[in-house]
Write a protein that holds these residues in place. Sequence first.
Motif, PDB file in Angstrom:
ATOM      1  N   SER A 147       4.889  30.737  87.550  1.00  0.00           N
ATOM      2  CA  SER A 147       3.665  31.506  87.751  1.00  0.00           C
ATOM      3  C   SER A 147       3.619  32.213  89.108  1.00  0.00           C
ATOM      4  CB  SER A 147       2.455  30.570  87.628  1.00  0.00           C
ATOM      5  OG  SER A 147       1.261  31.232  87.936  1.00  0.00           O
ATOM      6  N   MET A 199       7.274  29.609  79.951  1.00  0.00           N
ATOM      7  CA  MET A 199       6.630  30.930  80.005  1.00  0.00           C
ATOM      8  C   MET A 199       6.592  31.435  81.434  1.00  0.00           C
ATOM      9  SD  MET A 199       2.825  32.090  78.721  1.00  0.00           S
ATOM     10  CE  MET A 199       2.300  33.803  78.892  1.00  0.00           C
ATOM     11  N   GLU A 238       5.926  39.942  74.831  1.00  0.00           N
ATOM     12  CA  GLU A 238       4.878  40.247  75.792  1.00  0.00           C
ATOM     13  C   GLU A 238       3.923  39.063  75.876  1.00  0.00           C
ATOM     14  OE1 GLU A 238       3.404  43.881  74.135  1.00  0.00           O
ATOM     15  OE2 GLU A 238       4.840  45.110  75.267  1.00  0.00           O
ATOM     16  N   SER A 239       3.273  38.926  77.015  1.00  0.00           N
ATOM     17  CA  SER A 239       2.485  37.737  77.327  1.00  0.00           C
ATOM     18  C   SER A 239       1.435  37.405  76.270  1.00  0.00           C
ATOM     19  CB  SER A 239       1.809  37.913  78.699  1.00  0.00           C
ATOM     20  OG  SER A 239       0.996  36.808  79.007  1.00  0.00           O
ATOM     21  N   ILE A 262       4.321  33.579  83.953  1.00  0.00           N
ATOM     22  CA  ILE A 262       2.858  33.747  83.981  1.00  0.00           C
ATOM     23  C   ILE A 262       2.468  34.644  85.141  1.00  0.00           C
ATOM     24  CG2 ILE A 262       0.658  32.530  84.252  1.00  0.00           C
ATOM     25  CD1 ILE A 262       2.116  30.048  83.045  1.00  0.00           C
ATOM     26  N   GLU A 263       1.670  35.690  84.832  1.00  0.00           N
ATOM     27  CA  GLU A 263       1.323  36.658  85.865  1.00  0.00           C
ATOM     28  C   GLU A 263      -0.177  36.951  85.947  1.00  0.00           C
ATOM     29  OE1 GLU A 263       4.420  39.924  86.307  1.00  0.00           O
ATOM     30  OE2 GLU A 263       4.814  39.255  84.233  1.00  0.00           O
ATOM     31  N   TYR A 280       3.000  36.269  72.983  1.00  0.00           N
ATOM     32  CA  TYR A 280       3.651  34.961  73.109  1.00  0.00           C
ATOM     33  C   TYR A 280       2.616  33.836  73.088  1.00  0.00           C
ATOM     34  CZ  TYR A 280       6.820  31.357  74.945  1.00  0.00           C
ATOM     35  OH  TYR A 280       7.576  30.219  75.125  1.00  0.00           O
ATOM     36  N   ALA A 332      -3.672  34.110  81.481  1.00  0.00           N
ATOM     37  CA  ALA A 332      -2.465  33.563  80.860  1.00  0.00           C
ATOM     38  C   ALA A 332      -2.221  32.134  81.323  1.00  0.00           C
ATOM     39  CB  ALA A 332      -1.269  34.441  81.188  1.00  0.00           C
ATOM     40  N   ASP A 372       9.855  32.774  76.341  1.00  0.00           N
ATOM     41  CA  ASP A 372       9.411  34.156  76.129  1.00  0.00           C
ATOM     42  C   ASP A 372      10.391  35.179  76.684  1.00  0.00           C
ATOM     43  OD1 ASP A 372       8.938  33.553  78.809  1.00  0.00           O
ATOM     44  OD2 ASP A 372       7.065  34.697  78.920  1.00  0.00           O
TER      45      ASP A 372
END
Length: 306
Positions: free
Chosen positions: A241, A218, A143-144, A220-221, A147, A225, A118
Amino acid sequence: MTKVILWGSCEEYGIFCKYFQFEVLKGNMQIEAVCLNGVHQISRIDGIEVIRVEELMFREYDYLIDMNRQERTAVTRILELLQVPRSKVILASIFQQAYFDLKRWIAVQESKVSIISDNCWGGITYHSLGLEFLSPFINLFLESGDYLRLLENFAYYMEQPLYLLEEKYEVNLKRNYPVVGLGDIKLFFNHYTDFEQAAQIWEKRKQRINYENLLVEMRIESREALDRFLALPFEHKIGFSTVPCDEKDILSFPIIENGYLQSRYGNVIGYFVNELASVVSKEGKLYDSLKLLNHEEDYVKVDYVR
């Protein structure tokens, strides 16, 4: 035993020889000869035969290790004239990668792993290991939410055509870049200035995707997600993450909770993740890139205090 020929200047040989010697000691390769640019009076170096560039056409070897740090266009042209295929060339700089191992590198190259990413992590990973880009997810970001939607219906989205949505201004580069639609999601081609060029390269690299060997990455926040990423059906994936997680597919970073990310990377985890993929990372190598791309389970090298 992998047979190699080294090609570059005396100075470049001096820089890289210790890395090559380590691979020789491990039994990973045998140096057949060294091709030194502009040198005609040396017959051997470190007990290894020295040859001229034109002799490469008549020698048998598995890989040519390119030590040249000069302008790449000139090097590429010489390789074409000598009829050396790209698949037989290894950049010497990748031997500087932490945990590098030639046998694993060859295994990764031959497996043709396609990285779905991403952000720039995938492209940097390919570049730092001198591997061909076998994915269109290079030099762009998503954007999360978009994606994850793409990954949850990957085959469908990869059949959709690109179309231009708008242009945005890149503050750091001081120029516009195209924001592109793919179905109902947005791709931010922030390393391009022209939609047509971005679309052409996307289509070319899309044809290279190896659907039998995917690695999905990815940043991850959020908990949502994280849960959606863990539920994805892909066999091989890695998530970076900020949310604590002990799952095998996730590297979580509690350092972010004490302000480290904010102070060093402007609170942007993508910059931090990209740095981890570099040949020589300022953060150290938290994982073995080759083991990760080979889908070995023990690729993690650093454990944080929790």
